[in-house]
Scaffold this motif. Structure first.
Motif, PDB file in Angstrom:
ATOM      1  N   VAL A   1       0.836  -1.204   0.000  1.00 49.58           N
ATOM      2  CA  VAL A   1       0.000   0.000   0.000  1.00 49.58           C
ATOM      3  C   VAL A   1       0.873   1.257   0.000  1.00 49.58           C
ATOM      4  CG1 VAL A   1      -1.648   1.341   1.356  1.00 49.58           C
ATOM      5  CG2 VAL A   1      -1.980  -1.121   1.077  1.00 49.58           C
ATOM      6  N   ALA A   2       1.955   1.238   0.772  1.00 46.77           N
ATOM      7  CA  ALA A   2       2.856   2.400   0.827  1.00 46.77           C
ATOM      8  C   ALA A   2       3.538   2.632  -0.528  1.00 46.77           C
ATOM      9  CB  ALA A   2       3.907   2.191   1.922  1.00 46.77           C
TER      10      ALA A   2
ATOM     11  N   GLU B   1      13.542   5.695  -8.631  1.00 43.45           N
ATOM     12  CA  GLU B   1      12.759   5.546  -9.862  1.00 43.45           C
ATOM     13  C   GLU B   1      11.565   4.631  -9.652  1.00 43.45           C
ATOM     14  OE1 GLU B   1      13.305   4.078 -14.494  1.00 43.45           O
ATOM     15  OE2 GLU B   1      15.061   4.216 -13.183  1.00 43.45           O
ATOM     16  N   ILE B   2      11.777   3.568  -8.904  1.00 47.29           N
ATOM     17  CA  ILE B   2      10.674   2.601  -8.754  1.00 47.29           C
ATOM     18  C   ILE B   2       9.533   3.164  -7.918  1.00 47.29           C
ATOM     19  CG2 ILE B   2      12.200   0.621  -9.027  1.00 47.29           C
ATOM     20  CD1 ILE B   2      12.151   0.295  -5.999  1.00 47.29           C
ATOM     21  N   LEU B   3       9.812   4.218  -7.142  1.00 46.57           N
ATOM     22  CA  LEU B   3       8.753   4.817  -6.339  1.00 46.57           C
ATOM     23  C   LEU B   3       7.856   5.747  -7.161  1.00 46.57           C
ATOM     24  CD1 LEU B   3      10.691   5.677  -3.043  1.00 46.57           C
ATOM     25  CD2 LEU B   3       9.234   3.705  -3.523  1.00 46.57           C
ATOM     26  N   GLY B   4       8.229   5.970  -8.414  1.00 44.42           N
ATOM     27  CA  GLY B   4       7.389   6.823  -9.266  1.00 44.42           C
ATOM     28  C   GLY B   4       6.999   6.167 -10.557  1.00 44.42           C
ATOM     29  N   ASP B   5       7.330   4.895 -10.757  1.00 41.88           N
ATOM     30  CA  ASP B   5       7.031   4.187 -12.000  1.00 41.88           C
ATOM     31  C   ASP B   5       5.569   3.773 -11.998  1.00 41.88           C
ATOM     32  OD1 ASP B   5       6.940   2.690 -14.263  1.00 41.88           O
ATOM     33  OD2 ASP B   5       8.573   1.317 -13.715  1.00 41.88           O
ATOM     34  N   VAL B   6       4.774   4.483 -12.802  1.00 41.89           N
ATOM     35  CA  VAL B   6       3.322   4.230 -12.866  1.00 41.89           C
ATOM     36  C   VAL B   6       3.029   2.844 -13.403  1.00 41.89           C
ATOM     37  CG1 VAL B   6       1.131   5.034 -13.847  1.00 41.89           C
ATOM     38  CG2 VAL B   6       2.875   6.688 -13.140  1.00 41.89           C
ATOM     39  N   GLY B   7       3.922   2.265 -14.186  1.00 42.28           N
ATOM     40  CA  GLY B   7       3.692   0.945 -14.778  1.00 42.28           C
ATOM     41  C   GLY B   7       3.668  -0.175 -13.745  1.00 42.28           C
TER      42      GLY B   7
ATOM     43  N   LEU C   1      -0.452  -7.537  -6.021  1.00 42.20           N
ATOM     44  CA  LEU C   1       0.244  -7.937  -4.802  1.00 42.20           C
ATOM     45  C   LEU C   1      -0.620  -7.686  -3.557  1.00 42.20           C
ATOM     46  CD1 LEU C   1       2.775  -8.852  -3.253  1.00 42.20           C
ATOM     47  CD2 LEU C   1       3.544  -6.459  -3.307  1.00 42.20           C
ATOM     48  N   ILE C   2      -1.242  -6.507  -3.522  1.00 44.52           N
ATOM     49  CA  ILE C   2      -2.057  -6.168  -2.357  1.00 44.52           C
ATOM     50  C   ILE C   2      -3.261  -7.091  -2.250  1.00 44.52           C
ATOM     51  CG2 ILE C   2      -3.554  -4.384  -1.368  1.00 44.52           C
ATOM     52  CD1 ILE C   2      -1.599  -2.319  -2.577  1.00 44.52           C
ATOM     53  N   VAL C   3      -3.935  -7.320  -3.370  1.00 47.73           N
ATOM     54  CA  VAL C   3      -5.100  -8.214  -3.358  1.00 47.73           C
ATOM     55  C   VAL C   3      -4.683  -9.630  -2.977  1.00 47.73           C
ATOM     56  CG1 VAL C   3      -6.882  -9.273  -4.793  1.00 47.73           C
ATOM     57  CG2 VAL C   3      -6.407  -6.827  -4.990  1.00 47.73           C
TER      58      VAL C   3
END
Length: 543
Positions: free
Chosen positions: A439-440, A459-465, A473-475
């Protein structure tokens, strides 16, 4: 002593040994008057068998005027017993002994005064060797008005080896003789002789009539084949015949054993009649009845209720370990419906449940014990059934408390956390961490990649893809959490059932052990006592 006499003695010894056991086992069960009589017979038999076996005690008994003292003098050949017209003529017992050696202790036991003892030292010189070993007693008149002599006659009639009844032709049917003595001596045919004295006063025809009438009367009294001798102390008629009868008894040396055997037969007659249609019982409580008693006691103490309570406690306690954390956290926001269970100390809770269950059911405990006693006493006499019931209840007063104390020690180990609870809790909190991290991460991408609040630190904290994958993952984490929570609840139910089964097995073992010690063992002891008594009756009655 002849071989046949030895056989009789040994057989009689075995029967009296059985009688001794019968008296011990029959206390409180058999007729107490009969047991008291048996105890007296044991004492008398022990004394008589210990004393001289080479002497035969023959008692001349009869009423006043029967002529027994005259007959006593005629047999002995001496004027030993006083004869007169004053009644009673014989006030004290007189004894004439053929062969005095060894007779002293026996005469002491018979309580014959020294001044009334006479010895026939010259018996062998007179051709009467066949009488060697005879102790002839002239008893006081049985119908005496003197209580002392009457009692002495009764006593000596009971202990003499052979009783010779001297009867007067004019009153041989005297009721006092038949009611007090002859009826009681029925079955003593081998050690009882009847003498019809004063034959000189009867014509030959009257003599035959009197003898036939006497035999018929004795037969009605239970005397089979009575031995009747006709005598006259005045003319000496029949005295030699009577001497021959006495000599036969003396030579065979069996009269003492036959008298004791007859006394034992008479004593055993009512006892054998009471058990004639009975048989021994199984001395051990069978497995089915043991199980039945254990089941009933388990129901009485509430084993199932305690097991159910333990199972519920187990399930409630597992919630803190194996439940889905988010569900537990949400539940804490609501009032706790389990606070009324007071689960602070689980062992104390279970012990309290056990104790209350036992103490509340004493009537059911008594019913369970009663059912066992009724089941094993079928076919037994009522007095022995009562004995088994008393044995079963002998510790019933302490049985509920003992069950409570025993079962209160069987506390389930709920303070021990199963290993799989730890593993599941670690796994669930790992999923919680993954869920929070996912979630974070998704929130960071939304902030930096979608809303453009600023440059992303990485970069991975802003990659919309990555958003679709993070959503999956969350589900997935939520699904795994829910599935593991549901699975854990099933495992908890199975675990609780196993803990309940373990607890109930432990409680049942303790209930069975208490039942064995406090109910089954006393019952089996009484059943063995009944079988031993039954065997003792059979052994004492065997000829």
């Amino acid at each position: 002593m002849t071989a046949s006499t030895t056989d009789v003695q040994y057989g009689l010894g075995a029967r009296f040994a059985a009688l001794t056991r019968l008296v011990e086992l029959g206390a409180g069960r058999a007729d107490q008057a009969t047991l008291a009589e048996a105890a007296q017979l044991l004492v008398r038999a022990g004394d008589r068998l210990r004393l001289s076996p080479d002497h035969t005690v023959v008692a001349l008994a009869g009423g006043t005027g029967s002529g027994k003292s005259s007959l006593f003098n005629a047999i002995s050949g001496l004027e030993l017993s006083p004869i007169g017209v004053r009644r009673p003529t014989t006030a004290r017992t007189h004894a004439c002994v053929w062969g005095l050696d060894g007779a002293g202790p026996l005469l002491d036991w018979l309580q014959i005064q020294w001044r009334h003892r006479f010895a026939r030292a010259s018996a062998l010189d007179k051709g009467e060797s066949q009488l060697h070993g005879l102790i002839l007693l002239d008893l006081p008149d049985h119908d005496s008005i003197r209580a002392l002599t009457d009692t002495e006659a009764d006593r000596l009639i009971k202990v003499s080896d052979l009783v010779v009844w001297v009867l007067d032709p004019q009153k041989y049917a005297d009721a006092s003789v038949h009611r007090r003595y002859v009826t009681e001596l029925a079955g003593h045919d081998a050690v009882t002789v009847f003498v019809l004295n004063h034959a000189d006063r009867l014509s030959p025809e009257d003599r035959e009539i009197c003898v036939a009438d006497l035999r018929e009367l004795l037969s009605k009294e239970g005397v089979d084949g009575p031995q009747v001798v006709v005598t006259s102390a005045v003319t000496g008629e029949g005295v030699d015949d009577l001497k021959a009868v006495l000599a036969e008894s003396v030579v065979r040396r069996r009269a003492a054993f036959q008298r004791l055997e007859a006394d034992l037969d008479r004593l055993m007659s009512p006892l054998t009649k009471d058990v004639a249609d009975l048989s021994s019982v199984e001395p051990a409580v069978d497995g089915a009845r043991r199980e039945g008693l254990t089941d009933a006691l388990c129901d009485a103490v509430g084993v199932s209720a305690v097991g159910e309570a333990m199972e519920n406690v187990y399930g409630v306690r597992s919630v803190d370990w194996v439940g889905w954390p988010y569900a537990r956290w949400a539940a804490r926001l609501r009032p706790d419906p389990l606070s009324s269970l007071r689960l602070g100390d689980v062992k104390d809770e279970i012990r309290a449940l056990v104790g209350s269950a036992v103490s509340a059911q004493p009537a059911e405990v008594d019913n369970a014990v009663q059912a066992l006693a009724d089941g094993v006493t079928q076919g037994m006499p009522e007095v022995w059934q009562a004995g088994v019931r008393d044995a079963a209840r002998s510790r019933s007063g302490e049985l509920p408390a003992t069950l409570s104390d025993e079962l209160s020690q069987v506390a389930p180990p709920l303070d021990r956390v199963p290993g799989w609870w730890w593993l599941l809790k670690i796994w669930q909190y790992l999923l919680v961490v993954l869920f929070v991290a996912g979630v974070a991460w998704a929130g960071s991408i939304l902030a930096y990649g979608v809303l453009k609040v600023g440059p992303a630190p990485m970069e991975i904290l802003g990659d919309v893809g990555l958003l679709p994958w993070l959503g999956l993952l969350i589900v997935g984490v939520l699904g795994l959490g829910l599935l593991s929570g549901m699975a854990s609840r099933n495992f908890v139910v199975l675990g609780a059932a196993k803990e309940r089964e373990r607890l109930e097995r432990g409680m049942r073992r303790r209930v069975a052990a208490v039942a064995e010690e406090m109910v089954v063992a006393p019952v089996e002891g009484e059943l063995r006592r009944y079988n031993e008594y039954f065997a003792a009756v059979a052994a004492a009655s065997r000829k």
